[in-house]
Design an enzyme around this catalytic site. Structure first.
Site, PDB file in Angstrom:
ATOM      1  N   CYS A 109       0.827  -1.211   0.000  1.00  0.00           N
ATOM      2  CA  CYS A 109       0.000   0.000   0.000  1.00  0.00           C
ATOM      3  C   CYS A 109       0.856   1.254   0.000  1.00  0.00           C
ATOM      4  O   CYS A 109       1.881   1.326   0.683  1.00  0.00           O
ATOM      5  CB  CYS A 109      -0.902   0.026   1.240  1.00  0.00           C
ATOM      6  SG  CYS A 109      -2.266  -1.137   1.178  1.00  0.00           S
ATOM      7  N   ILE A 113      12.786  -0.392   4.983  1.00  0.00           N
ATOM      8  CA  ILE A 113      13.216  -1.643   5.611  1.00  0.00           C
ATOM      9  C   ILE A 113      14.613  -1.495   6.207  1.00  0.00           C
ATOM     10  O   ILE A 113      15.299  -2.484   6.435  1.00  0.00           O
ATOM     11  CB  ILE A 113      13.180  -2.808   4.601  1.00  0.00           C
ATOM     12  CG1 ILE A 113      14.156  -2.564   3.436  1.00  0.00           C
ATOM     13  CG2 ILE A 113      11.768  -3.022   4.075  1.00  0.00           C
ATOM     14  CD1 ILE A 113      14.380  -3.791   2.590  1.00  0.00           C
TER      15      ILE A 113
END
EC number: 2.5.1.7
Length: 422
Positions: A119, A126
């Site tokens: 999304c 990350i």
């Protein structure tokens, strides 16, 4: 392209069952990469993200099948030799694809994983995954949109690592990696979500030595190998929460079965604050929307705070409140993209940065609206149920990433809702 068509303003009555948690199923299925053999994961929802992860593991050489008699059971056969690559073509729509990185590094000592999709609700980097894996001894390079990682010597080494910020998938990725590392790993400032605890339970069932999953500090003693997995994932607390909000809409009376009350404490507190009646019943929670909601202030936070994944749904309820509510989004930026669509339905919402001021209106009116992400799409369905007239929700592929045939679950409650295939 499919759309959901809703004839709103109809009271909802009855019971609805909660599916297994997508956000628990994905890391548990990824954990199967840690051990050769035949694995079984139960209570798995039939969702696009789960199917995508199955295709990814199939690309790696695993055999992934749904049970013939029980579609909620996924069986995996993981070979000794696995292709340690997650190509962009398979993972571009799914952020959780990064969860294969830790298991691949831990078992095979190398991995090539495309940077994830998912999304578009703001930056969800990350970097915490990569910093923690580097602390475990991995060498990592970012090249051409891929994470190229290897482990000199072949086995990760235990470490003490503190996350700069709480991250659910980061915590899960590093837990899996540390399960096969040499020595002891202590992870601090960990995400405390129930899905993290569920993964910890699954790893322990595989023979891992894990303590503290679901708290802010997790201890892991690495073992040389793990056995195949057999585990039932927890119910989906966000799907359950979405149905609880549906029950709190004026005039509704909904029992949510399979709902874990302990996972809903922050939401239930707000539902009671707006005036809804919430009671524990056998196997779940019952919610009665009694009259027009009262305004409340809400601030999202990592678990056990109010979940960001329920912010859009609760906003729908507050759009109908008798007064002005304030919603502060602290977890993600750009998570008010549903506001413009709610305004199309007659809502009165003003956004300033991470704060939304919601001035309640007596009613919403149906209109065509377009989903921008997974939880926004659920909010628009709720708004359509509450609105008078017809609402069409477009881009429902977002909805299908996290809700298992939501129209089939709502219709038995009396909702006039249908999917139109496009």
């Amino acid at each position: 392209m499919d759309k959901i068509v809703i004839e709103g303003g109809v009271p909802l009555r009855g019971s609805v069952d909660v599916s297994g948690a997508k956000n628990a199923a994905l890391p548990v299925i990824a954990a199967a990469l840690l051990a050769e053999g035949e694995h079984e994961v139960r209570n798995v929802p039939d969702l696009a993200d789960v199917r995508t992860l199955g295709k990814l593991l199939g690309h790696m050489g695993c055999e992934v099948v749904r049970g013939e008699g029980d579609r909620r059971t996924v069986r995996l056969r993981v070979p000794a030799a696995v292709t340690p690559e997650a190509p962009y073509e398979l993972v571009k729509t799914m952020r959780a694809s990064v969860l294969v990185l830790g298991p691949l590094l831990a078992r095979l000592g190398r991995a090539r994983v495309s940077l994830p999709g998912g999304c578009a609700i703001g930056a969800r980097p990350i970097d915490q995954h990569l910093k923690a894996l580097t602390a475990l001894g991995a060498e990592i390079r970012l090249e051409h949109g891929y994470v190229n990682a290897s482990v000199p010597g072949g086995r990760l080494r235990g470490t003490v690592f503190t996350f700069d910020a709480q991250t659910v998938t980061g915590t899960e990725n590093v837990m899996m990696a540390a399960a096969l590392a040499e020595g002891e790993t202590v992870l601090r400032n960990c995400a405390r979500e129930p899905e993290v605890k569920d993964l910890g339970d699954a790893l322990v069932a595989m023979g891992a030595l894990v303590e503290g999953a679901g708290t802010d500090e997790i201890w892991i003693e690495g073992v040389p190998s793990l056995r195949p997995l057999s585990h039932a994932v927890i119910p989906d607390r966000i799907e359950a929460g979405t149905f609880l909000v549906a029950g709190a809409l004026p005039g509704n009376d909904v029992t949510v079965r399979g709902c874990v009350a302990a996972h809903q404490e922050a939401l239930v507190e707000k539902l009671r604050a707006v005036g809804a009646e919430v009671t524990k019943v056998e196997g779940g929670l019952r919610v009665i929307g009694d009259g027009r909601p009262r305004p409340v202030d809400v601030r999202t936070a990592p678990h056990p705070g109010f979940p960001t994944d329920m912010q859009a749904q609760l906003m729908v309820l507050l759009c109908l409140a008798d007064g002005t509510s304030r919603i502060t989004e602290t977890v993600f930026e750009n998570r008010f993209m549903h506001v413009q669509e709610l305004i199309r339905l007659g809502a009165h919402v003003e956004v300033d940065g991470r704060v939304a001021m919601v001035k309640g209106v007596p009613e919403l009116s149906g209109a065509p609206v377009m989903a921008s992400d997974l939880r926004a799409s659920a909010a628009l369905v709720l708004a359509g149920l509450a609105a008078t007239g017809t609402t069409e929700v477009l881009r429902v592929y977002h909805l299908d990433r996290g809700y298992e045939r939501i129209e089939e679950k709502l219709a038995p409650l009396g909702a006039r809702i249908r999917r139109v295939r496009g």
